[in-house]
Write an enzyme that holds these catalytic residues in place. Structure first.
Site, mmCIF file in Angstrom:
data_model
loop_
_atom_site.group_PDB
_atom_site.id
_atom_site.type_symbol
_atom_site.label_atom_id
_atom_site.label_comp_id
_atom_site.label_asym_id
_atom_site.label_seq_id
_atom_site.Cartn_x
_atom_site.Cartn_y
_atom_site.Cartn_z
ATOM 1 N N PRO A 1 1.187 -1.051 -0.156
ATOM 2 C CA PRO A 1 0.104 0.022 0.017
ATOM 3 C C PRO A 1 0.426 1.153 0.618
ATOM 4 O O PRO A 1 0.213 2.192 -0.455
ATOM 5 C CB PRO A 1 -0.787 0.142 1.161
ATOM 6 C CG PRO A 1 -0.539 -1.093 2.004
ATOM 7 C CD PRO A 1 0.951 -2.707 0.920
ATOM 8 N N ASP B 1 -10.579 0.289 -24.334
ATOM 9 C CA ASP B 1 -11.108 0.378 -22.927
ATOM 10 C C ASP B 1 -11.122 1.883 -22.321
ATOM 11 O O ASP B 1 -9.706 2.445 -22.897
ATOM 12 C CB ASP B 1 -11.080 -0.996 -22.221
ATOM 13 C CG ASP B 1 -11.101 -2.368 -22.715
ATOM 14 O OD1 ASP B 1 -12.472 -2.051 -22.626
ATOM 15 O OD2 ASP B 1 -10.019 -3.018 -22.632
HETATM 16 N N1 SAM Z 1 1.950 -2.259 7.212
HETATM 17 C C1 SAM Z 1 1.929 -2.204 5.658
HETATM 18 C C2 SAM Z 1 1.651 -0.722 6.134
HETATM 19 O O1 SAM Z 1 0.842 -0.397 6.154
HETATM 20 O O2 SAM Z 1 1.962 -0.492 4.250
HETATM 21 C C3 SAM Z 1 0.558 -3.142 5.177
HETATM 22 C C4 SAM Z 1 0.590 -4.403 5.403
HETATM 23 S S1 SAM Z 1 -0.091 -5.764 4.322
HETATM 24 C C5 SAM Z 1 -1.326 -6.065 6.168
HETATM 25 C C6 SAM Z 1 0.454 -6.742 4.139
HETATM 26 C C7 SAM Z 1 0.476 -7.154 2.564
HETATM 27 O O3 SAM Z 1 -0.441 -6.514 1.509
HETATM 28 C C8 SAM Z 1 1.841 -5.713 1.977
HETATM 29 O O4 SAM Z 1 3.104 -6.046 2.498
HETATM 30 C C9 SAM Z 1 1.177 -6.265 0.325
HETATM 31 O O5 SAM Z 1 2.524 -7.481 0.216
HETATM 32 C C10 SAM Z 1 -0.302 -6.510 0.521
HETATM 33 N N2 SAM Z 1 -1.199 -5.228 -0.012
HETATM 34 C C11 SAM Z 1 -2.118 -4.718 1.077
HETATM 35 N N3 SAM Z 1 -2.706 -3.300 0.142
HETATM 36 C C12 SAM Z 1 -2.304 -3.828 -0.561
HETATM 37 C C13 SAM Z 1 -2.520 -2.534 -1.725
HETATM 38 N N4 SAM Z 1 -3.195 -1.471 -1.522
HETATM 39 N N5 SAM Z 1 -1.958 -2.452 -2.657
HETATM 40 C C14 SAM Z 1 -0.537 -4.133 -3.077
HETATM 41 N N6 SAM Z 1 -0.331 -4.288 -1.630
HETATM 42 C C15 SAM Z 1 -0.907 -4.554 -0.770
#
Ligand code: SAM
Length: 273
Positions: free
Chosen positions: A91, A175
């Site tokens: 994220p 698209d």
């Molecule tokens: N502690 C991190 C932060 O606040 O940025 C969030 C970790 S999340 C709970 C666990 C994993 O989910 C991340 O390492 C990533 O691989 C994935 N993930 C969560 N949200 C995402 C998003 N919006 N886009 C891409 N990957 C995401």
């Protein structure tokens, strides 16, 4: 194209064998390698996480299994000199857009690293950058529990742009966002698509717009563009602002009228005549 995915949930990737992408994989146009991160652990519990340095809630993915996994996957695909791009969903990454999808579709080899818990130890990306191109990308401003759904989303967006994957090669340019986004120059570049209709011509007293039955291709194209401009103005004002700022020449007089009716006046001097 080759796509490797490293994850603690390999079973999450069953959908890669379904539909258009499954068919492309069956034809050999895409080669998927899905790897279980726990394969590169060495303790009885196959541990991939540990508590964060500095305290705080949650767990962090340990660097050792990730380092070994990436070394092995890279070596199996041709070594550090090979043309691989490591994509780390997070994220905290840059927003994944149609431009990324088009750029990634032109890569010979993508490796996705799926985080879980609070994410992957920060040294893993730094270390990987010493041998590979690395990009951190987000699929939206919300937090998922893991990178797996993000990788499925990105893989679908990327693979449908590969030659031969879509039944009709034009559908990608028609698209939303156009094939490669705002710079692509197609009819939908920088816009979202307007509504579409199919048979029956009348359904629950609702008629399909008559222009679509007229056979007048220019009028239909114009009607579709008007619909795209209106819907973009309504749902994605940010895209209209970007289009007007970055590619004003892509807007003709009629586009400007439609946008103005929708509450987005665009400067006359910025507009192609
Ligand atoms: N502690 C991190 C932060 O606040 O940025 C969030 C970790 S999340 C709970 C666990 C994993 O989910 C991340 O390492 C990533 O691989 C994935 N993930 C969560 N949200 C995402 C998003 N919006 N886009 C891409 N990957 C995401």
């Amino acid at each position: 194209m080759r796509i490797d995915v490293i994850t603690i949930f390999p079973e999450y990737f069953g959908p890669l064998s379904v539909s258009l992408i499954g068919k492309a994989a069956a034809r050999g146009d895409i080669t998927f390698g899905v790897h279980d991160l726990r394969h590169w652990t060495h303790d009885a519990h196959r541990t991939v996480d540990d508590t964060p340095f500095g305290g705080g809630p949650g767990m962090v993915m340990k660097p050792e299994p990730w380092g070994e996994a990436l070394d092995a996957v890279v070596a199996a695909g041709g070594g550090a000199g090979a043309d691989a791009l490591l994509v780390i969903p997070t994220p905290a990454g840059v927003p994944f857009t149609q431009q990324h999808a088009a750029r990634y579709a032109a890569q010979p080899w993508l490796i996705f690293a799926c985080g879980r818990y609070e994410g992957i130890d920060g040294r893993v990306a730094d270390e990987a950058r010493s041998v590979l191109a690395v990009e951190e990308v987000s699929i939206g401003d919300y937090v998922l529990a893991g990178g797996e759904p993000a990788v499925l989303v990105m893989t679908e967006a990327i693979c449908r742009l590969l030659p031969g994957v879509l039944g009709n090669a034009e559908s990608a340019t028609d698209d939303s966002f156009g094939f490669g986004g705002i710079e692509s120059g197609g009819p939908m570049a920088g816009l979202v698509e307007g509504p579409s209709y199919t048979r029956p011509r009348v359904w629950r007293d609702r008629e399909v717009p008559p222009v679509l039955l007229s056979g007048d291709h220019a009028a239909i194209a114009r009607w579709r563009r008007d619909g795209a401009l209106r819907r973009t103005a309504r749902n994605r004002p940010d895209l209209v602002a970007r289009l007007a700022a970055q590619a004003p020449g892509a807007l003709d007089r009629r586009d400007r009228e439609v946008l103005s009716e929708a509450g987005f006046p665009v400067n006359a001097e910025d507009v192609a005549h």
